[in-house]
Write a protein that holds these residues in place. Sequence first.
Motif, mmCIF file in Angstrom:
data_model
loop_
_atom_site.group_PDB
_atom_site.id
_atom_site.type_symbol
_atom_site.label_atom_id
_atom_site.label_comp_id
_atom_site.label_asym_id
_atom_site.label_seq_id
_atom_site.Cartn_x
_atom_site.Cartn_y
_atom_site.Cartn_z
ATOM 1 N N ILE A 80 -28.538 55.005 66.861
ATOM 2 C CA ILE A 80 -28.327 54.052 65.495
ATOM 3 C C ILE A 80 -29.492 53.491 65.371
ATOM 4 O O ILE A 80 -29.669 53.564 64.208
ATOM 5 C CB ILE A 80 -27.007 53.324 65.686
ATOM 6 N N LEU A 81 -30.306 52.968 66.128
ATOM 7 C CA LEU A 81 -31.526 52.516 65.884
ATOM 8 C C LEU A 81 -32.572 53.497 65.357
ATOM 9 O O LEU A 81 -33.111 53.164 64.597
ATOM 10 C CB LEU A 81 -32.191 52.034 67.231
ATOM 11 N N GLU A 82 -32.333 54.599 65.851
ATOM 12 C CA GLU A 82 -33.167 55.678 65.317
ATOM 13 C C GLU A 82 -32.830 56.031 63.599
ATOM 14 O O GLU A 82 -33.645 56.436 62.681
ATOM 15 C CB GLU A 82 -33.117 56.958 66.127
ATOM 16 N N LEU A 83 -31.458 56.171 63.482
ATOM 17 C CA LEU A 83 -30.835 56.068 62.006
ATOM 18 C C LEU A 83 -31.464 54.922 61.290
ATOM 19 O O LEU A 83 -32.007 55.131 60.171
ATOM 20 C CB LEU A 83 -29.272 55.938 62.038
ATOM 21 N N ILE A 84 -31.402 53.761 61.731
ATOM 22 C CA ILE A 84 -32.143 52.534 61.084
ATOM 23 C C ILE A 84 -33.656 52.723 60.652
ATOM 24 O O ILE A 84 -34.076 52.652 59.459
ATOM 25 C CB ILE A 84 -31.958 51.282 61.807
ATOM 26 N N GLN A 85 -34.309 53.510 61.803
ATOM 27 C CA GLN A 85 -35.626 53.666 61.603
ATOM 28 C C GLN A 85 -35.870 54.644 60.491
ATOM 29 O O GLN A 85 -36.757 54.384 59.604
ATOM 30 C CB GLN A 85 -36.348 53.850 62.747
ATOM 31 N N ASN A 86 -35.203 55.729 60.490
ATOM 32 C CA ASN A 86 -35.148 56.813 59.646
ATOM 33 C C ASN A 86 -34.944 56.373 58.217
ATOM 34 O O ASN A 86 -35.685 56.709 57.097
ATOM 35 C CB ASN A 86 -34.304 57.859 59.993
ATOM 36 N N LEU A 87 -33.933 55.178 58.009
ATOM 37 C CA LEU A 87 -33.402 54.968 56.768
ATOM 38 C C LEU A 87 -34.716 54.106 56.006
ATOM 39 O O LEU A 87 -34.999 54.291 54.947
ATOM 40 C CB LEU A 87 -32.061 54.151 56.909
ATOM 41 N N VAL A 88 -35.220 53.284 57.228
ATOM 42 C CA VAL A 88 -36.455 52.357 56.536
ATOM 43 C C VAL A 88 -37.697 53.179 56.115
ATOM 44 O O VAL A 88 -38.407 53.184 54.987
ATOM 45 C CB VAL A 88 -36.771 51.416 57.802
ATOM 46 N N GLU A 89 -37.853 54.424 56.835
ATOM 47 C CA GLU A 89 -39.184 55.234 56.452
ATOM 48 C C GLU A 89 -38.528 56.155 55.245
ATOM 49 O O GLU A 89 -39.559 56.224 54.373
ATOM 50 C CB GLU A 89 -39.365 56.194 57.749
ATOM 51 N N ASN A 96 -42.237 53.627 47.985
ATOM 52 C CA ASN A 96 -43.796 53.224 48.286
ATOM 53 C C ASN A 96 -43.918 51.839 48.995
ATOM 54 O O ASN A 96 -44.204 50.631 48.279
ATOM 55 C CB ASN A 96 -44.604 53.130 47.119
ATOM 56 N N ASP A 97 -43.467 51.615 50.238
ATOM 57 C CA ASP A 97 -43.433 50.542 51.231
ATOM 58 C C ASP A 97 -42.454 49.390 50.472
ATOM 59 O O ASP A 97 -42.479 48.574 49.866
ATOM 60 C CB ASP A 97 -44.855 49.768 51.037
ATOM 61 N N VAL A 98 -41.128 49.741 50.902
ATOM 62 C CA VAL A 98 -40.087 49.113 50.283
ATOM 63 C C VAL A 98 -40.141 47.736 50.726
ATOM 64 O O VAL A 98 -40.554 47.258 51.550
ATOM 65 C CB VAL A 98 -38.845 49.837 51.007
ATOM 66 N N SER A 99 -39.594 46.857 49.694
ATOM 67 C CA SER A 99 -39.309 45.252 49.709
ATOM 68 C C SER A 99 -37.647 45.274 49.377
ATOM 69 O O SER A 99 -36.890 46.163 48.838
ATOM 70 C CB SER A 99 -40.091 44.763 49.119
#
Length: 141
Positions: A80-89, A96-99
């Motif tokens: 799930i941490l990997e899922l969060i990381q993938n979602l952010v990426e 282009n650098d989400v905010s």
Amino acid sequence: MIKFILLVNKDGQSRLSRYYHNILGEERENLERETIQKCLPRSKKECSFLEYQNMMLIYRRYMSLFFIVGVDSDENELSILELIQNLVETFDRYFNDVSELDITMNVEKAYMILDEMILNGHIIETSKNRILAPIYATENN
């Protein structure tokens, strides 16, 4: 199974929420409020997993947003941490650098990205190119 995903700013305001199990309005509000109260005040030194009611909360902070995922207690927390990381990426690639402003001004696109990744509480896609392809296709028409 994933029960819900919340994106919350540092002030505790929900910016995006998706539920994968049936929960009524007032109960949903209570769940969100209590989840936010449990996760936001935790320090960076504390673990990103915590037990809450009959589920696990996995969260991570990126910039001014907290990504909080509620899962069954038998789910793999690291995946799930990997899922969060993938979602952010994926958000970063699309916006282009989400905010926080990108999410609030383009919430329909954020939901589309999330829905391409997760279906009925199960991860169905992790490839950023495959996740973003249908979204780019809708923009080109």
